[in-house]
Design a protein around this motif. Sequence first.
Motif, PDB file in Angstrom:
ATOM      1  N   SER A 294     -11.161  -2.811   9.096  1.00 14.32           N
ATOM      2  CA  SER A 294      -9.889  -2.133   9.349  1.00 14.32           C
ATOM      3  C   SER A 294     -10.148  -0.855  10.125  1.00 14.32           C
ATOM      4  O   SER A 294     -11.271  -0.333  10.144  1.00 14.32           O
TER       5      SER A 294
ATOM      6  N   GLU B 216      -5.668  -4.169   9.948  1.00 13.28           N
ATOM      7  CA  GLU B 216      -6.791  -4.915   9.372  1.00 13.28           C
ATOM      8  C   GLU B 216      -7.113  -6.123  10.232  1.00 13.28           C
ATOM      9  O   GLU B 216      -6.248  -6.648  10.941  1.00 13.28           O
TER      10      GLU B 216
ATOM     11  N   ARG C 119      -9.672  -6.763  -4.491  1.00  9.16           N
ATOM     12  CA  ARG C 119      -9.818  -5.345  -4.799  1.00  9.16           C
ATOM     13  C   ARG C 119     -10.309  -5.104  -6.216  1.00  9.16           C
ATOM     14  O   ARG C 119     -10.654  -3.981  -6.574  1.00  9.16           O
TER      15      ARG C 119
ATOM     16  N   LYS D 123      -6.773  -0.102  -1.303  1.00 11.38           N
ATOM     17  CA  LYS D 123      -7.810  -1.097  -1.033  1.00 11.38           C
ATOM     18  C   LYS D 123      -8.920  -1.116  -2.070  1.00 11.38           C
ATOM     19  O   LYS D 123      -9.807  -1.968  -2.017  1.00 11.38           O
ATOM     20  N   GLU D 124      -8.904  -0.155  -2.984  1.00  7.35           N
ATOM     21  CA  GLU D 124      -9.982  -0.049  -3.966  1.00  7.35           C
ATOM     22  C   GLU D 124      -9.401  -0.009  -5.372  1.00  7.35           C
ATOM     23  O   GLU D 124      -8.237   0.353  -5.557  1.00  7.35           O
TER      24      GLU D 124
ATOM     25  N   THR E  26     -15.823  -3.684   4.862  1.00  2.00           N
ATOM     26  CA  THR E  26     -16.158  -3.966   3.470  1.00  2.00           C
ATOM     27  C   THR E  26     -17.140  -5.125   3.410  1.00  2.00           C
ATOM     28  O   THR E  26     -17.261  -5.908   4.358  1.00  2.00           O
TER      29      THR E  26
ATOM     30  N   THR F  22      -1.172 -10.988   3.601  1.00  2.00           N
ATOM     31  CA  THR F  22      -2.084 -10.644   2.519  1.00  2.00           C
ATOM     32  C   THR F  22      -2.540 -11.931   1.859  1.00  2.00           C
ATOM     33  O   THR F  22      -1.753 -12.873   1.692  1.00  2.00           O
TER      34      THR F  22
ATOM     35  N   SER G  35       0.832  -1.187   0.000  1.00  2.00           N
ATOM     36  CA  SER G  35       0.000   0.000   0.000  1.00  2.00           C
ATOM     37  C   SER G  35       0.866   1.236   0.000  1.00  2.00           C
ATOM     38  O   SER G  35       1.983   1.226   0.462  1.00  2.00           O
TER      39      SER G  35
END
Lengths: 411, 76
Positions: free
Chosen positions: A400, A42, A362, B59-60, A394, A79, A14
């Motif tokens: 998270s 998360e 994603r 995340k998107e 989500t 992940t 990220s």
Amino acid sequence: MQLKNNKKIPLVVSAAVTAIVSLSHAENSTDTIEINHEYYSESDDRIDVKYTMIDFKKDFGTDWSFAASFSVDEITGGTPIWDSISAPSPCTDESGNYVCDDPEQRPGNLIGSPQADLSDFTYRNIEMVDKRYAGNASLTYRTTPERNEWAIGFAYSEEDDFKSTELSAGYLHYLDEMKNSSLSFGVSKQKNESYFYFDEEWMDMDITSIEVAYTQIFTPKTLGKIAFFRTWQEGALTNPYQTVIRRVNITEDEQGAAPIYRYYRAREIRPDKKNISGIALSLISELHDDWKLHVGYRLYKDDWDILSHTLDFKAYYSVTENLTIVPNIRYYNQSRANFYKGHKENDFIFSEREGYATSDERLGDFDSLTYAVGVEYTISDKWDANIHIAKQKTSYDLKSYWISAGVKYAF
Amino acid sequence: MHNRALQFMVFLISVFALPACMGITPVKAWEKDTLGHKHMQIGGNPSIKKINEHVYTSKEASSGGGGIGGGGCGCN
């Protein structure tokens, strides 16, 4: 990015793509230096991130402004990817070399040994660590007497397996003498390199972006902005670490042979081009002396068939002259890429040796809801402090939260 | 789905453009005290915006619309 104990591993990293060439109606002439630290975590033992950012802004007279930012993020945790139970990833030896199979003999992007059934495959977290350094700088010039703005920006970031260099430019033009409306134009070119451990080589990925925005002041207490953006991505858009499950006829090359199907883990494959277009609307209004409301909406569409909507509501409530509470709620919804099959779906198997395929969540269809609240406190004429807490959920059950704290010094 | 999105977009643009169509009284420079307040800046607090975008972009599948520049990442 690398595995713990120096083993390379499938994963996702990220980092941020934020705007540094930010042209606005307000000219805040105070020089500032600011430091912020964020902790992100998360559920399900997935990613944790520690992110530290230092921002610096300096005006030279009334015509020139310089801004710079430097950040470090450290990522740990797990992940999820499709993995093998009998020969778990990363399929690397102690030197980091891929040892699961001979690449010369491996058909397509298949990994490891063929399986007669699916019992050897599992969708699970792979541990990883990563560290990213990023910096950017921009210079803005305002013309006299129109006060139109020219800006140029440069950004660079580096991870173990990713490098990015970007140049950007922007221009803001006031449309009326009162400076109540303006048009702004921005363009950026990004050159990226990703390391594909499977192929043991760096591959290029370029991103070109443009944005045209119109800003209008409606009343002494209300303004809005509408922005149209387009982005073209080209090159190695495949995630080097993501995997899928494929069902392959291993006798298809043998003429007249009866089909024999076997299951393989395989690297995901994404198209090498993505064209993006979108529109973003912002409306800001002071409803009361103590309440300022921000409403935002973004429509995003790309040629991988992903369509997304983002709605964002934020308010600034002044409890006292020095203390402000900032509640925020954000709703996000996206459709799936046309080559996505989720690991929880009945049909999660890709049936060709080649062809676009991903199980990266994603790129799936999901929505998310984020609640956040911030506290901003003015300590003195020179010092400001802030704390923000956010929580997100989500529709694919990932939860998270992140918390950030920062101080700003004006001089 | 796409038609609904298009209708929604047209609706939003219409709402946005309505004040302009009705005629806007120009705001004078000395009336812009509120507009110059740090909490009236588009995007809000720039640092908090960066921090939030740091999460969302990783995340998107979507990004964009918040300005040009800022650099890239190995997010997706």
